[in-house]
Motif scaffolding. Structure first.
Motif, short mmCIF file in Angstrom:
data_model
loop_
_atom_site.label_atom_id
_atom_site.label_comp_id
_atom_site.label_asym_id
_atom_site.label_seq_id
_atom_site.Cartn_x
_atom_site.Cartn_y
_atom_site.Cartn_z
N VAL A 9 0.85 -1.20 0.00
CA VAL A 9 0.00 0.00 0.00
C VAL A 9 0.88 1.24 0.00
CG1 VAL A 9 -1.93 -1.15 1.15
CG2 VAL A 9 -0.24 0.06 2.53
N SER A 122 -0.46 3.61 -8.49
CA SER A 122 -0.57 4.57 -7.40
C SER A 122 -1.37 5.75 -7.92
CB SER A 122 0.81 5.04 -6.96
OG SER A 122 1.36 5.88 -7.94
N ILE A 129 3.57 0.00 -12.75
CA ILE A 129 4.62 -0.97 -13.08
C ILE A 129 5.17 -1.73 -11.89
CG2 ILE A 129 5.35 0.20 -15.19
CD1 ILE A 129 7.70 1.39 -13.65
N PRO A 131 3.85 -3.76 -9.62
CA PRO A 131 3.53 -5.19 -9.52
C PRO A 131 4.35 -6.06 -10.48
CG PRO A 131 1.53 -3.87 -9.48
CD PRO A 131 2.65 -2.93 -9.82
N ALA B 135 2.41 15.30 -15.02
CA ALA B 135 2.24 14.78 -13.66
C ALA B 135 1.05 15.42 -12.97
CB ALA B 135 3.51 15.04 -12.85
N PHE B 136 0.56 14.74 -11.96
CA PHE B 136 -0.54 15.24 -11.13
C PHE B 136 -1.71 15.70 -11.97
CE2 PHE B 136 3.03 16.40 -7.98
CZ PHE B 136 3.06 15.10 -7.54
C1 LIG Z 1 4.65 12.34 -11.00
C2 LIG Z 1 5.62 11.23 -10.79
C3 LIG Z 1 6.24 10.65 -11.88
C4 LIG Z 1 7.15 9.61 -11.70
N1 LIG Z 1 7.75 9.06 -12.80
C5 LIG Z 1 8.63 8.03 -12.62
C6 LIG Z 1 9.27 7.40 -13.73
O1 LIG Z 1 9.03 7.76 -14.88
N2 LIG Z 1 10.14 6.41 -13.50
C7 LIG Z 1 10.41 5.97 -12.24
O2 LIG Z 1 11.21 5.05 -12.10
N3 LIG Z 1 9.82 6.52 -11.17
C8 LIG Z 1 8.93 7.54 -11.32
N4 LIG Z 1 8.34 8.12 -10.23
C9 LIG Z 1 8.62 7.57 -8.91
C10 LIG Z 1 7.67 6.44 -8.62
O3 LIG Z 1 6.35 6.86 -8.74
C11 LIG Z 1 7.85 5.90 -7.22
O4 LIG Z 1 9.11 5.40 -7.08
C12 LIG Z 1 6.82 4.85 -6.83
O5 LIG Z 1 6.99 4.33 -5.53
C13 LIG Z 1 6.65 3.69 -7.79
O6 LIG Z 1 5.89 4.05 -8.87
P1 LIG Z 1 4.32 4.43 -8.81
O7 LIG Z 1 4.06 5.29 -7.64
O8 LIG Z 1 4.02 5.02 -10.13
O9 LIG Z 1 3.66 3.08 -8.52
P2 LIG Z 1 2.74 2.14 -9.40
O10 LIG Z 1 3.59 1.25 -10.19
O11 LIG Z 1 1.69 2.94 -10.10
O12 LIG Z 1 2.10 1.39 -8.16
C14 LIG Z 1 1.39 0.17 -8.28
C15 LIG Z 1 1.24 -0.44 -6.94
O13 LIG Z 1 2.51 -0.71 -6.37
C16 LIG Z 1 2.46 -0.56 -4.95
N5 LIG Z 1 3.40 0.49 -4.51
C17 LIG Z 1 4.00 1.44 -5.25
N6 LIG Z 1 4.81 2.19 -4.48
C18 LIG Z 1 4.72 1.72 -3.21
C19 LIG Z 1 5.29 2.06 -1.96
N7 LIG Z 1 6.15 3.07 -1.83
N8 LIG Z 1 4.96 1.34 -0.87
C20 LIG Z 1 4.11 0.29 -0.97
N9 LIG Z 1 3.53 -0.07 -2.12
C21 LIG Z 1 3.83 0.62 -3.23
C22 LIG Z 1 1.04 -0.21 -4.61
O14 LIG Z 1 0.35 -1.39 -4.34
C23 LIG Z 1 0.54 0.42 -5.90
O15 LIG Z 1 -0.84 0.36 -6.05
C24 LIG Z 1 7.43 9.15 -10.40
C25 LIG Z 1 6.79 9.73 -9.31
C26 LIG Z 1 5.89 10.76 -9.48
C27 LIG Z 1 5.23 11.35 -8.29
#
Ligand SMILES: Cc1cc2nc3c(=O)[nH]c(=O)nc-3n(C[C@H](O)[C@H](O)[C@H](O)COP(=O)(O)OP(=O)(O)OC[C@H]3O[C@@H](n4cnc5c(N)ncnc54)[C@H](O)[C@@H]3O)c2cc1C
Ligand SMILES: Cc1cc2nc3c(=O)[nH]c(=O)nc-3n(C[C@H](O)[C@H](O)[C@H](O)COP(=O)(O)OP(=O)(O)OC[C@H]3O[C@@H](n4cnc5c(N)ncnc54)[C@H](O)[C@@H]3O)c2cc1C
Lengths: 264, 324
Positions: A9, A122, A129, A131, B135-136
């Protein structure tokens, strides 16, 4: 044997608040309230339903995030998860998706698991990505973007689900252990009850740092990230458009506008 | 010149438009080498060549259809190894579909590279390709780079105008040996989506969407008629989808499709942040809503405060008569 479910989460800035970037181009968490990513509530919900169906199951919620991320864990515990793990370390600030998946994978292995359930994406990074990255790192099947999920046969059983893709809807099946992600079509998440909220206060929350997970500081954080954000600029506000009140001719006026823009 | 691997999204040999956009962007940073997998892969070569692919690596096997994602990762990795062994590789580009992002992510770990998802633009930079992201809910624009390994970048549909640029497009068979993990997740059944005859939502130049204000599945014909008069795709808000009025595959927004058409027309949609996340980058935005205070009006180029059941049919008739 108990079915061990780990739900990942994320603690995210409230999407209805004024989200922006801090000076170091990471997410500014000070100026906006944080909460449990709404899409991860669906993951908690499916974990609870799978646990209900299993003879014996234990749900651990796991987050990687700053001090306040405990709020996200509390919410998940008040929905009914059994225990929580908070990975917290100053060196984690600014970690990218690859780094986050490393920390999550190490924590999942340390916790022990038969099934990992994540949200579809998220609500801040929205990459969707993590998962797949977890499945790759853990070396187990990925059964992702499910709008329907079920588990049969306990810890050594199978997970089945439906994935509604762009061109087709697919039925998927894999043996446990596996990584699952669920969409917001998987079933409305329950609200925590008063009893749940009270019970959550007594549930154990473990805190782990990078050392506990045998991860070096330079593998994570801004420095350890394999991506670099160079600039972040607020999108210029859209210039005020024309707004008319329909007094019988609204459709025709709109047609006139569209024709002027060469859409007709 | 360095090569750029481009993953091809196609259905039985018919290349989808986002891949042609990728080829256009790829040419800014190097020479596109396309990777086409699965049934009909060889039939993609002509159109890929027309759009700048110097080479098309193809491979077909039952695994691509029978198992989820991993066989495609194995193949893309094989292509990466084959091409990077022969020279320098500037980047790996993959369309930002749900599956595309998963393939790209797993490849990135395997080759020790950073990943950027959902780029909306791409240009050459001194330290490698620079990707623009929104973003956002598209309220910010960022520019990012991959700082380790060969940049793996996924690009959203409608990020570039397709340009033809004929190249050799020589077809070469790709040698792929599947990993043990390739067969981990079995696809036990597949139901193809029914064709509507309308353009694909994410690729359409015009999208006409309806929300809770449409008030019933049967009333969606009002939205469909407008869409058809403009040759547009039909979208829906989550409220309309959750009510069962329109299929989830047509949902626009954070958890639906993200669209970036030339024209977006929202009817009976309030404009919640999660909806805006999926349509805010549309070039021209039009809304019809009976509530003058609806947040969607903050975004519009043209808004009509009124009852959609009055305004939309009148608009549709007017368009039809103008098109004669
Ligand atoms: C606007 C923005 C753009 C970004 N672009 C990039 C990018 O291009 N490349 C890159 O490498 N990083 C990027 N990041 C950083 C990245 O978002 C974070 O590292 C994040 O933790 C992983 O990606 P996500 O939040 O998109 O997760 P997603 O892959 O969308 O998350 C999917 C699932 O993974 C789990 N999850 C994700 N993060 C966590 C956590 N910290 N703790 C527990 N569960 C988690 C949750 O279950 C979530 O529902 C970006 C961040 C932001 C805010
Ligand atoms: C995690 C999460 C993800 C989400 N993802 C999405 C997503 O991907 N896409 C999405 O759309 N939403 C998403 N939502 C839901 C979002 O928050 C809103 O609830 C939703 O967008 C509202 O849909 P709506 O605008 O159709 O309905 P409402 O907000 O109820 O608005 C209906 C509008 O119709 C107008 N109206 C009513 N009757 C008429 C009439 N006769 N003529 C003209 N106007 C009329 C009303 O004035 C009102 O403004 C998500 C929410 C969450 C929490």
């Amino acid at each position: 044997m108990s079915l061990r479910i780990v739900v990942t989460v994320k603690y995210v800035p409230d999407a209805t608040g004024d989200r922006h970037f801090a000076e170091d181009l990471t997410v500014d968490r000070d100026d906006v309230d944080g909460l449990l990513s709404e899409l991860d509530e669906y993951a908690v919900e499916q974990a609870l339903q799978i646990a209900d169906e299993a003879d014996d199951a234990e749900i651990t919620v796991l987050t990687v995030g700053p001090e306040d991320a405990k709020d996200a864990l509390r919410k998940a515990l008040s929905m009914g998860a059994h225990k929580a793990i908070h990975v917290e370390d100053d060196d984690l600030h600014g970690t990218d998706a690859i780094g986050t998946s490393l920390v999550l994978a190490k924590a999942i292995e340390k916790a022990g698991y038969d099934l990992v359930i994540s949200g579809m994406a998220s609500t801040d990074g929205t990459a969707g990505i993590v998962p797949a990255l977890l499945a790759e790192r853990l070396g187990v099947p990925q059964v992702t973007l499910l709008s329907e999920v079920s588990v049969e046969g306990g810890p050594t059983g199978t997970v089945k689900g439906r994935r509604d893709g762009d061109t087709a809807s697919e039925q998927l099946e894999a043996s446990l252990p596996a990584v699952v992600s669920v969409t917001d079509q998987s079933g409305e998440a329950r609200y925590p009850s008063f009893k749940g909220i009270m019970a959550a206060k007594k549930k154990p929350v473990e805190s782990w740092d990078l050392e506990d997970l045998e991860i070096e500081a330079d593998e994570v954080g801004l420095e350890g990230s394999w991506t670099k954000v160079d600039t972040a600029a607020e999108r210029p506000a859209r210039t005020a458009g024309t707004i008319v009140k329909d007094e019988g001719e609204g459709g025709k006026q709109l047609a006139e506008f569209l024709a002027g823009q060469k859409f007709i | 010149m360095a090569e750029v691997l481009v993953y091809v999204d196609h259905v039985d040999g018919a290349v989808r438009k986002p891949t042609l956009e990728l080829l256009t962007l790829a040419r800014r940073i190097g020479e596109p080498v396309a990777v086409a997998l699965g049934s009909g892969a060889e039939n993609t070569a002509a159109v890929l060549a027309e759009h700048g692919a110097v080479k098309v690596l193809t491979h077909d096997a039952a695994e691509y259809a029978d198992y989820l994602v991993v066989p495609k990762v194995d193949a893309l990795q094989a292509a990466y190894e084959a091409v990077s062994a022969g020279g320098s590789l500037a980047a790996v580009l993959v369309p930002s579909s749900a599956e595309g992002k998963e393939i790209a992510a797993r490849l990135a770990i395997r080759i020790g590279s950073g990943i950027i998802t959902d780029a909306v633009d791409l240009e050459a930079g001194d330290e490698g390709p620079v990707a623009t992201q929104s973003a956002f809910a598209a309220s910010f624009t960022t520019k990012s780079r991959v700082s380790k390994g060969t940049p793996v970048i996924t690009v959203k549909p409608n990020s570039a105008a397709v340009q033809a640029a004929p190249a050799a497009g020589a077809v070469e068979a790709l040698a792929v040996s599947f990993s043990e993990k390739a067969t981990g997740t079995k696809v036990t059944a597949r139901t193809p989506r029914e064709a509507t005859g309308r353009p694909e939502l994410t690729e359409a130049a015009i999208v006409v969407s309806g929300g809770r204000g449409v008030n019933g599945a049967e009333n969606f014909s009002v939205i469909e008629n407008l869409a058809d008069s403009l040759g547009a795709a039909v979208g829906a808000s989550r409220a309309a989808v959750d009510a069962g009025w329109y299929p989830h595959s047509n949902q626009v927004g954070q958890t639906g499709k993200s669209v970036s058409p030339q024209l977006y027309i929202a009817s009976g949609i309030s404009g919640a942040i999660q909806h805006r996340a999926g349509m805010q980058t549309s070039k021209t935005i039009v809304a019809i809503n009976k509530d003058a205070e609806a947040p969607i009006f903050d975004l519009v180029d043209y808004g009509v405060v009124g009852d959609l059941f009055e305004v939309v049919p009148q608009l549709t008739d007017e368009i039809k008569s103008r098109k004669g």
